[in-house]
Design a protein around this motif. Structure first.
Motif, PDB file in Angstrom:
ATOM      1  N   ASP A 202       0.845  -1.205   0.000  1.00 52.90           N
ATOM      2  CA  ASP A 202       0.000   0.000   0.000  1.00 52.90           C
ATOM      3  C   ASP A 202       0.878   1.253   0.000  1.00 52.90           C
ATOM      4  OD1 ASP A 202      -2.370  -1.387  -0.009  1.00 52.90           O
ATOM      5  OD2 ASP A 202      -2.729  -1.214   2.143  1.00 52.90           O
ATOM      6  N   GLN A 203       1.941   1.224   0.817  1.00 51.19           N
ATOM      7  CA  GLN A 203       2.838   2.384   0.914  1.00 51.19           C
ATOM      8  C   GLN A 203       3.490   2.692  -0.429  1.00 51.19           C
ATOM      9  OE1 GLN A 203       5.614   2.202   4.264  1.00 51.19           O
ATOM     10  NE2 GLN A 203       4.292   0.674   5.252  1.00 51.19           N
ATOM     11  N   ILE A 204       3.867   1.652  -1.151  1.00 51.50           N
ATOM     12  CA  ILE A 204       4.503   1.834  -2.451  1.00 51.50           C
ATOM     13  C   ILE A 204       3.517   2.440  -3.441  1.00 51.50           C
ATOM     14  CG2 ILE A 204       5.669   0.683  -4.371  1.00 51.50           C
ATOM     15  CD1 ILE A 204       7.263   0.587  -1.805  1.00 51.50           C
ATOM     16  N   ILE A 205       2.304   1.901  -3.459  1.00 54.33           N
ATOM     17  CA  ILE A 205       1.318   2.338  -4.447  1.00 54.33           C
ATOM     18  C   ILE A 205       0.822   3.745  -4.151  1.00 54.33           C
ATOM     19  CG2 ILE A 205      -0.969   1.807  -5.408  1.00 54.33           C
ATOM     20  CD1 ILE A 205      -0.222  -1.193  -4.892  1.00 54.33           C
ATOM     21  N   VAL A 206       0.774   4.124  -2.872  1.00 57.55           N
ATOM     22  CA  VAL A 206       0.417   5.517  -2.526  1.00 57.55           C
ATOM     23  C   VAL A 206       1.443   6.473  -3.115  1.00 57.55           C
ATOM     24  CG1 VAL A 206       0.304   7.167  -0.622  1.00 57.55           C
ATOM     25  CG2 VAL A 206      -0.926   5.000  -0.463  1.00 57.55           C
ATOM     26  N   ARG A 207       2.714   6.087  -3.069  1.00 56.11           N
ATOM     27  CA  ARG A 207       3.775   6.927  -3.635  1.00 56.11           C
ATOM     28  C   ARG A 207       3.765   6.918  -5.154  1.00 56.11           C
ATOM     29  NH1 ARG A 207       9.194   5.447  -0.099  1.00 56.11           N
ATOM     30  NH2 ARG A 207       8.275   5.630   1.984  1.00 56.11           N
ATOM     31  N   ASP A 208       3.474   5.738  -5.726  1.00 52.13           N
ATOM     32  CA  ASP A 208       3.546   5.595  -7.180  1.00 52.13           C
ATOM     33  C   ASP A 208       2.450   4.645  -7.638  1.00 52.13           C
ATOM     34  OD1 ASP A 208       4.158   5.273  -9.837  1.00 52.13           O
ATOM     35  OD2 ASP A 208       6.120   4.333  -9.526  1.00 52.13           O
ATOM     36  N   SER A 209       1.344   5.210  -8.094  1.00 50.82           N
ATOM     37  CA  SER A 209       0.193   4.382  -8.475  1.00 50.82           C
ATOM     38  C   SER A 209       0.466   3.552  -9.721  1.00 50.82           C
ATOM     39  CB  SER A 209      -1.031   5.269  -8.715  1.00 50.82           C
ATOM     40  OG  SER A 209      -0.781   6.180  -9.781  1.00 50.82           O
ATOM     41  N   SER A 210       1.547   3.874 -10.459  1.00 54.99           N
ATOM     42  CA  SER A 210       1.869   3.129 -11.672  1.00 54.99           C
ATOM     43  C   SER A 210       2.860   2.001 -11.416  1.00 54.99           C
ATOM     44  CB  SER A 210       2.448   4.080 -12.731  1.00 54.99           C
ATOM     45  OG  SER A 210       3.691   4.624 -12.295  1.00 54.99           O
ATOM     46  N   HIS A 211       3.169   1.741 -10.150  1.00 58.33           N
ATOM     47  CA  HIS A 211       4.136   0.699  -9.796  1.00 58.33           C
ATOM     48  C   HIS A 211       3.444  -0.663  -9.959  1.00 58.33           C
ATOM     49  CE1 HIS A 211       7.272  -1.505  -7.803  1.00 58.33           C
ATOM     50  NE2 HIS A 211       7.931  -0.406  -7.455  1.00 58.33           N
ATOM     51  N   THR A 212       3.543  -1.256 -11.175  1.00 62.25           N
ATOM     52  CA  THR A 212       2.781  -2.463 -11.478  1.00 62.25           C
ATOM     53  C   THR A 212       3.280  -3.692 -10.713  1.00 62.25           C
ATOM     54  OG1 THR A 212       4.169  -2.809 -13.443  1.00 62.25           O
ATOM     55  CG2 THR A 212       2.044  -1.691 -13.762  1.00 62.25           C
ATOM     56  N   THR A 213       4.563  -3.719 -10.369  1.00 68.51           N
ATOM     57  CA  THR A 213       5.063  -4.861  -9.610  1.00 68.51           C
ATOM     58  C   THR A 213       4.398  -4.921  -8.237  1.00 68.51           C
ATOM     59  OG1 THR A 213       7.200  -4.785 -10.735  1.00 68.51           O
ATOM     60  CG2 THR A 213       7.116  -5.975  -8.647  1.00 68.51           C
ATOM     61  N   ALA A 214       4.364  -3.769  -7.547  1.00 68.77           N
ATOM     62  CA  ALA A 214       3.714  -3.702  -6.235  1.00 68.77           C
ATOM     63  C   ALA A 214       2.224  -4.011  -6.364  1.00 68.77           C
ATOM     64  CB  ALA A 214       3.925  -2.325  -5.619  1.00 68.77           C
ATOM     65  N   ARG A 215       1.612  -3.488  -7.420  1.00 75.06           N
ATOM     66  CA  ARG A 215       0.171  -3.706  -7.596  1.00 75.06           C
ATOM     67  C   ARG A 215      -0.132  -5.183  -7.890  1.00 75.06           C
ATOM     68  NH1 ARG A 215      -3.907  -0.187  -7.989  1.00 75.06           N
ATOM     69  NH2 ARG A 215      -2.536   1.616  -8.233  1.00 75.06           N
ATOM     70  N   TYR A 216       0.738  -5.838  -8.661  1.00 78.52           N
ATOM     71  CA  TYR A 216       0.529  -7.260  -8.960  1.00 78.52           C
ATOM     72  C   TYR A 216       0.592  -8.096  -7.689  1.00 78.52           C
ATOM     73  CZ  TYR A 216       1.775 -12.044 -10.168  1.00 78.52           C
ATOM     74  OH  TYR A 216       1.830 -13.411 -10.217  1.00 78.52           O
ATOM     75  N   TYR A 217       1.650  -7.900  -6.896  1.00 73.50           N
ATOM     76  CA  TYR A 217       1.793  -8.730  -5.694  1.00 73.50           C
ATOM     77  C   TYR A 217       0.745  -8.380  -4.642  1.00 73.50           C
ATOM     78  CZ  TYR A 217       6.031 -10.904  -7.436  1.00 73.50           C
ATOM     79  OH  TYR A 217       6.923 -11.645  -8.179  1.00 73.50           O
ATOM     80  N   ARG A 218       0.283  -7.118  -4.634  1.00 75.30           N
ATOM     81  CA  ARG A 218      -0.818  -6.789  -3.727  1.00 75.30           C
ATOM     82  C   ARG A 218      -2.084  -7.510  -4.180  1.00 75.30           C
ATOM     83  NH1 ARG A 218      -3.063  -0.702  -2.570  1.00 75.30           N
ATOM     84  NH2 ARG A 218      -3.987  -1.003  -4.635  1.00 75.30           N
ATOM     85  N   GLY A 219      -2.306  -7.556  -5.496  1.00 71.48           N
ATOM     86  CA  GLY A 219      -3.468  -8.272  -6.011  1.00 71.48           C
ATOM     87  C   GLY A 219      -3.449  -9.743  -5.651  1.00 71.48           C
ATOM     88  N   VAL A 220      -2.277 -10.374  -5.793  1.00 78.96           N
ATOM     89  CA  VAL A 220      -2.141 -11.790  -5.433  1.00 78.96           C
ATOM     90  C   VAL A 220      -2.427 -11.989  -3.939  1.00 78.96           C
ATOM     91  CG1 VAL A 220      -0.527 -13.719  -5.247  1.00 78.96           C
ATOM     92  CG2 VAL A 220      -0.512 -12.269  -7.290  1.00 78.96           C
ATOM     93  N   SER A 221      -1.876 -11.090  -3.121  1.00 76.36           N
ATOM     94  CA  SER A 221      -2.094 -11.178  -1.673  1.00 76.36           C
ATOM     95  C   SER A 221      -3.565 -11.023  -1.328  1.00 76.36           C
ATOM     96  CB  SER A 221      -1.269 -10.104  -0.952  1.00 76.36           C
ATOM     97  OG  SER A 221       0.116 -10.258  -1.199  1.00 76.36           O
ATOM     98  N   LEU A 222      -4.241 -10.112  -2.002  1.00 74.93           N
ATOM     99  CA  LEU A 222      -5.659  -9.875  -1.734  1.00 74.93           C
ATOM    100  C   LEU A 222      -6.505 -11.077  -2.129  1.00 74.93           C
ATOM    101  CD1 LEU A 222      -5.818  -6.157  -2.914  1.00 74.93           C
ATOM    102  CD2 LEU A 222      -6.319  -6.951  -0.592  1.00 74.93           C
ATOM    103  N   VAL A 223      -6.126 -11.752  -3.217  1.00 76.34           N
ATOM    104  CA  VAL A 223      -6.837 -12.975  -3.601  1.00 76.34           C
ATOM    105  C   VAL A 223      -6.721 -14.005  -2.487  1.00 76.34           C
ATOM    106  CG1 VAL A 223      -6.879 -14.944  -5.179  1.00 76.34           C
ATOM    107  CG2 VAL A 223      -6.615 -12.631  -6.096  1.00 76.34           C
ATOM    108  N   ASP A 224      -5.515 -14.168  -1.967  1.00 79.80           N
ATOM    109  CA  ASP A 224      -5.316 -15.154  -0.912  1.00 79.80           C
ATOM    110  C   ASP A 224      -6.082 -14.787   0.350  1.00 79.80           C
ATOM    111  OD1 ASP A 224      -3.589 -16.756   1.270  1.00 79.80           O
ATOM    112  OD2 ASP A 224      -3.200 -17.582  -0.715  1.00 79.80           O
ATOM    113  N   GLU A 225      -6.263 -13.498   0.586  1.00 80.84           N
ATOM    114  CA  GLU A 225      -7.026 -13.048   1.752  1.00 80.84           C
ATOM    115  C   GLU A 225      -8.526 -13.047   1.499  1.00 80.84           C
ATOM    116  OE1 GLU A 225      -5.818 -11.951   4.975  1.00 80.84           O
ATOM    117  OE2 GLU A 225      -4.220 -13.196   4.157  1.00 80.84           O
TER     118      GLU A 225
END
Length: 308
Positions: free
Chosen positions: A218-241
């Motif tokens: 979340d901290q990474i994406i707040v700084r840079d909303s275009s950070h696709t690596t952070a967004r991908y792994y956050r998406g994977v984590s959210l699926v697992d949750e």
């Protein structure tokens, strides 16, 4: 390496072991095969440099990772020729010049003569053996030996449990296909350093602490909303949750970008629908993954599980 420096060997493993493991497992291999690729490349480069003048003017990272890709392609051609033909090694940025590519091809071309008096090589082999257990540990390693009796008992117990309690159509396809590792580099920096936060997120992610990983990403994406690596792994984590709406929002954005994780995101979109028993939506996302995508081999297996 020619001096069998423990610090150099340790640094190479720290920096590249996870990347090579991710590359090999992403293209149909397992952890043992990843370890073999890593070790064979190290020894091939040592043998070649021991016999020839090898002067590196390019960065070592693309040099070594390209060598590992090329070695895995060679192994893959022996193991699964069709998959090997579809795997095209490519040096990471900033790439390699033709001379360095020739160095790699020559080093991997054939076995090099070894001298019994080369004690340095023996020392290097011992260091590599120690590093294998540290970086490429599997449950089949020497520290997990169990008796044949225990193994047989476990198999019988698992079989009875399956017959009594588990119907084949109730198996957890999501858990079967969801395993992945967050690739990262080690960093030592200030707490405000994005790379350091990514490293901390990767540690949490790879240990299955997905809520913690989400908070860091979340901290990474707040700084840079275009950070696709952070967004991908956050998406994977959210699926697992089990947070599917938020997960799909992230994964769709990655899929619609030019990210290297584009088709990985499509695969986890498919898995998100598996968690809801929606096989039709799952299949639609699986079919978006082309044959030349690294994740395709997993997508093809998932498609088979869906009986398509």
């Amino acid at each position: 390496m020619l001096d069998s420096s423990p610090a150099i060997v340790d640094a190479i493993y720290k920096r590249f072991a996870r990347k090579v493991k991710h590359m090999v497992t992403g293209w149909g291999g397992n952890i043992k095969e990843a370890a073999t690729v890593f070790e064979d490349v190290l020894m091939a480069l040592y043998d070649y440099a021991h016999l020839h003048k090898l002067t590196l003017t390019n960065r070592f990272e693309p040099f070594f990772l390209y060598a590992c890709q090329l070695k895995w392609k060679q192994d893959l051609m022996q193991k699964a020729p069709n998959k090997g033909m579809s795997f095209h090694p490519q040096a990471p940025a900033p790439g390699l010049d033709e001379q360095h590519i020739r160095y790699i091809e020559a080093a991997l071309a054939s076995p090099h003569p070894r001298h019994s008096t080369d004690h340095t090589r023996g020392e290097l082999e011992e260091m590599i053996a120690d590093q294998r257990e540290r970086w490429f540990h599997t449950k089949d390693g020497p520290n997990s030996r169990v008796s044949v009796y225990v193994i047989i008992t476990a198999i019988i117990g698992a079989g009875l449990a399956a017959l009594l309690f588990i119907s084949p159509w109730h198996k957890d396809i999501y858990r079967q296909f969801s395993g992945t590792e967050m690739v990262h580099a080690n960093h030592v920096s200030s707490e405000q350093d994005t790379a350091l936060i990514m490293h901390q997120a990767a540690v949490a992610f790879n240990h299955g602490h997905f809520n913690k990983a989400i908070g860091l990403l979340d901290q990474i994406i707040v700084r840079d909303s275009s950070h696709t690596t952070a967004r991908y792994y956050r998406g994977v984590s959210l699926v697992d949750e089990g947070k599917m709406t938020e997960a799909r929002n992230d994964l769709k954005k990655v899929y619609n970008s030019n990210s290297i994780y584009r088709y990985d995101a499509a695969f986890y979109m498919a898995l998100s629908y598996i968690r809801e028993n929606d096989k039709q939506q799952c299949l639609e996302w699986v079919l978006k993954i082309p044959e030349d995508a690294p994740i395709y081999w997993k997508a093809a297996r998932l498609k088979e599980e869906l009986n398509y």
